[in-house]
Each structure stands twice: as C-alpha cells, then as structure tokens.
Design a protein around this motif. Structure first.
Motif, PDB file in Angstrom:
ATOM      1  N   MET A 159      24.117  50.550  24.327  1.00  0.00           N
ATOM      2  CA  MET A 159      23.658  50.741  25.686  1.00  0.00           C
ATOM      3  C   MET A 159      23.812  49.452  26.494  1.00  0.00           C
ATOM      4  SD  MET A 159      20.311  53.222  25.073  1.00  0.00           S
ATOM      5  CE  MET A 159      19.427  52.462  26.343  1.00  0.00           C
ATOM      6  N   ALA A 160      23.551  48.322  25.842  1.00  0.00           N
ATOM      7  CA  ALA A 160      23.661  47.047  26.542  1.00  0.00           C
ATOM      8  C   ALA A 160      25.108  46.759  26.943  1.00  0.00           C
ATOM      9  CB  ALA A 160      23.119  45.925  25.676  1.00  0.00           C
ATOM     10  N   ALA A 161      26.052  47.079  26.063  1.00  0.00           N
ATOM     11  CA  ALA A 161      27.468  46.851  26.377  1.00  0.00           C
ATOM     12  C   ALA A 161      27.895  47.711  27.561  1.00  0.00           C
ATOM     13  CB  ALA A 161      28.334  47.154  25.159  1.00  0.00           C
ATOM     14  N   ARG A 162      27.429  48.941  27.593  1.00  0.00           N
ATOM     15  CA  ARG A 162      27.762  49.837  28.715  1.00  0.00           C
ATOM     16  C   ARG A 162      27.151  49.308  30.011  1.00  0.00           C
ATOM     17  NH1 ARG A 162      29.552  54.288  30.864  1.00  0.00           N
ATOM     18  NH2 ARG A 162      28.255  55.874  31.844  1.00  0.00           N
ATOM     19  N   ALA A 163      25.902  48.823  29.951  1.00  0.00           N
ATOM     20  CA  ALA A 163      25.255  48.263  31.135  1.00  0.00           C
ATOM     21  C   ALA A 163      26.026  47.049  31.647  1.00  0.00           C
ATOM     22  CB  ALA A 163      23.809  47.897  30.822  1.00  0.00           C
ATOM     23  N   CYS A 164      26.538  46.225  30.740  1.00  0.00           N
ATOM     24  CA  CYS A 164      27.346  45.068  31.144  1.00  0.00           C
ATOM     25  C   CYS A 164      28.634  45.535  31.815  1.00  0.00           C
ATOM     26  CB  CYS A 164      27.674  44.198  29.940  1.00  0.00           C
ATOM     27  SG  CYS A 164      26.300  43.252  29.303  1.00  0.00           S
ATOM     28  N   ASP A 165      29.283  46.534  31.230  1.00  0.00           N
ATOM     29  CA  ASP A 165      30.536  47.036  31.791  1.00  0.00           C
ATOM     30  C   ASP A 165      30.336  47.631  33.180  1.00  0.00           C
ATOM     31  OD1 ASP A 165      31.903  46.244  29.538  1.00  0.00           O
ATOM     32  OD2 ASP A 165      31.786  48.222  28.562  1.00  0.00           O
ATOM     33  N   LEU A 166      29.170  48.237  33.425  1.00  0.00           N
ATOM     34  CA  LEU A 166      28.875  48.837  34.724  1.00  0.00           C
ATOM     35  C   LEU A 166      28.388  47.804  35.741  1.00  0.00           C
ATOM     36  CD1 LEU A 166      27.119  52.126  33.572  1.00  0.00           C
ATOM     37  CD2 LEU A 166      29.424  51.874  34.504  1.00  0.00           C
ATOM     38  N   GLY A 167      28.225  46.554  35.327  1.00  0.00           N
ATOM     39  CA  GLY A 167      27.804  45.499  36.234  1.00  0.00           C
ATOM     40  C   GLY A 167      26.310  45.498  36.503  1.00  0.00           C
ATOM     41  N   ARG A 168      25.520  46.068  35.613  1.00  0.00           N
ATOM     42  CA  ARG A 168      24.076  46.143  35.821  1.00  0.00           C
ATOM     43  C   ARG A 168      23.327  44.946  35.251  1.00  0.00           C
ATOM     44  NH1 ARG A 168      23.420  52.497  34.295  1.00  0.00           N
ATOM     45  NH2 ARG A 168      24.502  53.281  36.136  1.00  0.00           N
ATOM     46  N   ILE A 169      24.041  44.028  34.623  1.00  0.00           N
ATOM     47  CA  ILE A 169      23.417  42.840  34.055  1.00  0.00           C
ATOM     48  C   ILE A 169      24.159  41.616  34.557  1.00  0.00           C
ATOM     49  CG2 ILE A 169      22.868  41.593  31.937  1.00  0.00           C
ATOM     50  CD1 ILE A 169      22.605  44.269  30.557  1.00  0.00           C
ATOM     51  N   GLN A 170      23.392  40.654  35.067  1.00  0.00           N
ATOM     52  CA  GLN A 170      23.971  39.397  35.522  1.00  0.00           C
ATOM     53  C   GLN A 170      23.406  38.269  34.678  1.00  0.00           C
ATOM     54  OE1 GLN A 170      23.281  38.914  39.688  1.00  0.00           O
ATOM     55  NE2 GLN A 170      24.789  40.459  40.259  1.00  0.00           N
ATOM     56  N   PHE A 171      24.246  37.329  34.360  1.00  0.00           N
ATOM     57  CA  PHE A 171      23.897  36.193  33.505  1.00  0.00           C
ATOM     58  C   PHE A 171      24.003  34.940  34.349  1.00  0.00           C
ATOM     59  CE2 PHE A 171      25.411  32.818  30.685  1.00  0.00           C
ATOM     60  CZ  PHE A 171      24.430  32.836  29.709  1.00  0.00           C
ATOM     61  N   ASN A 172      22.887  34.318  34.674  1.00  0.00           N
ATOM     62  CA  ASN A 172      22.861  33.124  35.529  1.00  0.00           C
ATOM     63  C   ASN A 172      23.643  33.335  36.822  1.00  0.00           C
ATOM     64  OD1 ASN A 172      21.253  31.736  33.710  1.00  0.00           O
ATOM     65  ND2 ASN A 172      22.993  30.802  32.664  1.00  0.00           N
ATOM     66  N   GLY A 173      23.483  34.499  37.434  1.00  0.00           N
ATOM     67  CA  GLY A 173      24.142  34.803  38.707  1.00  0.00           C
ATOM     68  C   GLY A 173      25.554  35.337  38.591  1.00  0.00           C
ATOM     69  N   GLN A 174      26.118  35.422  37.398  1.00  0.00           N
ATOM     70  CA  GLN A 174      27.477  35.920  37.171  1.00  0.00           C
ATOM     71  C   GLN A 174      27.403  37.266  36.456  1.00  0.00           C
ATOM     72  OE1 GLN A 174      30.332  34.222  37.952  1.00  0.00           O
ATOM     73  NE2 GLN A 174      29.225  32.493  38.817  1.00  0.00           N
ATOM     74  N   PRO A 175      28.357  38.165  36.697  1.00  0.00           N
ATOM     75  CA  PRO A 175      28.370  39.414  35.925  1.00  0.00           C
ATOM     76  C   PRO A 175      28.510  39.120  34.435  1.00  0.00           C
ATOM     77  CG  PRO A 175      29.892  39.543  37.774  1.00  0.00           C
ATOM     78  CD  PRO A 175      29.405  38.129  37.714  1.00  0.00           C
ATOM     79  N   ALA A 176      27.692  39.753  33.625  1.00  0.00           N
ATOM     80  CA  ALA A 176      27.675  39.479  32.183  1.00  0.00           C
ATOM     81  C   ALA A 176      28.730  40.302  31.462  1.00  0.00           C
ATOM     82  CB  ALA A 176      26.299  39.795  31.610  1.00  0.00           C
ATOM     83  N   LYS A 177      29.263  39.718  30.397  1.00  0.00           N
ATOM     84  CA  LYS A 177      30.177  40.421  29.501  1.00  0.00           C
ATOM     85  C   LYS A 177      29.428  40.672  28.200  1.00  0.00           C
ATOM     86  CE  LYS A 177      34.351  38.455  31.437  1.00  0.00           C
ATOM     87  NZ  LYS A 177      35.568  37.704  31.174  1.00  0.00           N
ATOM     88  N   PRO A 178      29.731  41.772  27.504  1.00  0.00           N
ATOM     89  CA  PRO A 178      28.982  42.107  26.290  1.00  0.00           C
ATOM     90  C   PRO A 178      29.016  41.027  25.207  1.00  0.00           C
ATOM     91  CG  PRO A 178      30.326  43.971  26.975  1.00  0.00           C
ATOM     92  CD  PRO A 178      30.701  42.817  27.851  1.00  0.00           C
ATOM     93  N   ALA A 179      30.074  40.264  25.114  1.00  0.00           N
ATOM     94  CA  ALA A 179      30.203  39.288  24.028  1.00  0.00           C
ATOM     95  C   ALA A 179      29.619  37.913  24.374  1.00  0.00           C
ATOM     96  CB  ALA A 179      31.675  39.130  23.661  1.00  0.00           C
ATOM     97  N   ARG A 180      29.089  37.747  25.570  1.00  0.00           N
ATOM     98  CA  ARG A 180      28.577  36.438  25.964  1.00  0.00           C
ATOM     99  C   ARG A 180      27.349  36.071  25.138  1.00  0.00           C
ATOM    100  NH1 ARG A 180      28.840  32.713  30.343  1.00  0.00           N
ATOM    101  NH2 ARG A 180      30.288  34.108  31.354  1.00  0.00           N
ATOM    102  N   GLU A 181      27.317  34.823  24.686  1.00  0.00           N
ATOM    103  CA  GLU A 181      26.171  34.347  23.912  1.00  0.00           C
ATOM    104  C   GLU A 181      25.059  33.941  24.859  1.00  0.00           C
ATOM    105  OE1 GLU A 181      26.163  32.177  20.582  1.00  0.00           O
ATOM    106  OE2 GLU A 181      28.075  32.862  19.800  1.00  0.00           O
ATOM    107  N   ILE A 182      23.861  34.331  24.505  1.00  0.00           N
ATOM    108  CA  ILE A 182      22.684  33.998  25.300  1.00  0.00           C
ATOM    109  C   ILE A 182      21.930  32.896  24.592  1.00  0.00           C
ATOM    110  CG2 ILE A 182      20.479  34.901  26.101  1.00  0.00           C
ATOM    111  CD1 ILE A 182      21.805  37.556  26.497  1.00  0.00           C
TER     112      ILE A 182
END
Length: 106
Positions: free
Chosen positions: A1-24
């Motif tokens: 579900m998280a990967a799909r949310a990233c692909d749909l642009g519903r998650i931003q990482f420090n102001g940038q669109p997040a990619k599923p493989a990005r390390e937090i």
C-alpha cells in the motif's frame, strides 16, 4: 500500500515526492495525504520488522501545525453538514433514471 501511495504522489519526503525505495532516517519529515486528511509527521525511531499499530505509533510524531490544520478541516466539514439540503422524499422514476445515467450504469 505504501508503494502505491508513493507512486500516486500521496507521500512527500522532505518536500519532495517520495519514491518507494527511498531510505528514511530519524528526523526526516513526511507529508502523507489520504482519505483522513493531510498529515505531516517526523520520524522518531526506525524498526527492523513490521509490528502492531500501537508500536508503530511510537515511531513517529505528528507536528502541531498538522494536527491543528486537521482539526480545523474536521470542524469545517461538520459546519457544512448543517447547511446541506436533504431531498423531500424518495426520488421519482425520472430522478432514478438520471441517477443511473449519471453513475454510468445502463
């Protein structure tokens, strides 16, 4: 579900669109947009394995600004329900046909 949310642009990482493989890392800010509203959270800790929601909630903290904004949106939605006009009765046959046509069934 998280990967799909990233692909749909519903998650931003420090102001940038997040990619599923990005390390937090601890201290990162995430903005999550879902049906419940828009959340801005800070990562406090990381876990190596998936666990129950009660433990997961200790790994992040929602910002005060985000919490206040969500409460404001909830209050606005409640206020709008007071002004919503309800239909007087059941829809007529003509109304039902229009509803079915609008929904694209038939």
């Amino acid at each position: 579900m998280a990967a799909r949310a990233c692909d749909l642009g519903r998650i931003q990482f420090n102001g940038q669109p997040a990619k599923p493989a990005r390390e937090i890392k601890v201290g990162n800010m995430l903005r999550v947009i879902n049906d419940g509203g828009e959340f801005e959270v800070e990562v406090l800790l990381l876990s190596e394995m998936r666990g129950p929601a009660a433990i997961a909630q200790t790994l992040y903290r929602e910002t005060e600004a985000s919490r206040e904004q969500r409460q404001k949106v909830v209050a606005e939605r409640k206020a709008m329900k007071q002004f919503e006009e309800l239909p007087a009765g059941r829809p007529s046959k003509r109304d039902r046909r229009r509803i079915i046509q609008f929904r694209g069934r038939g």
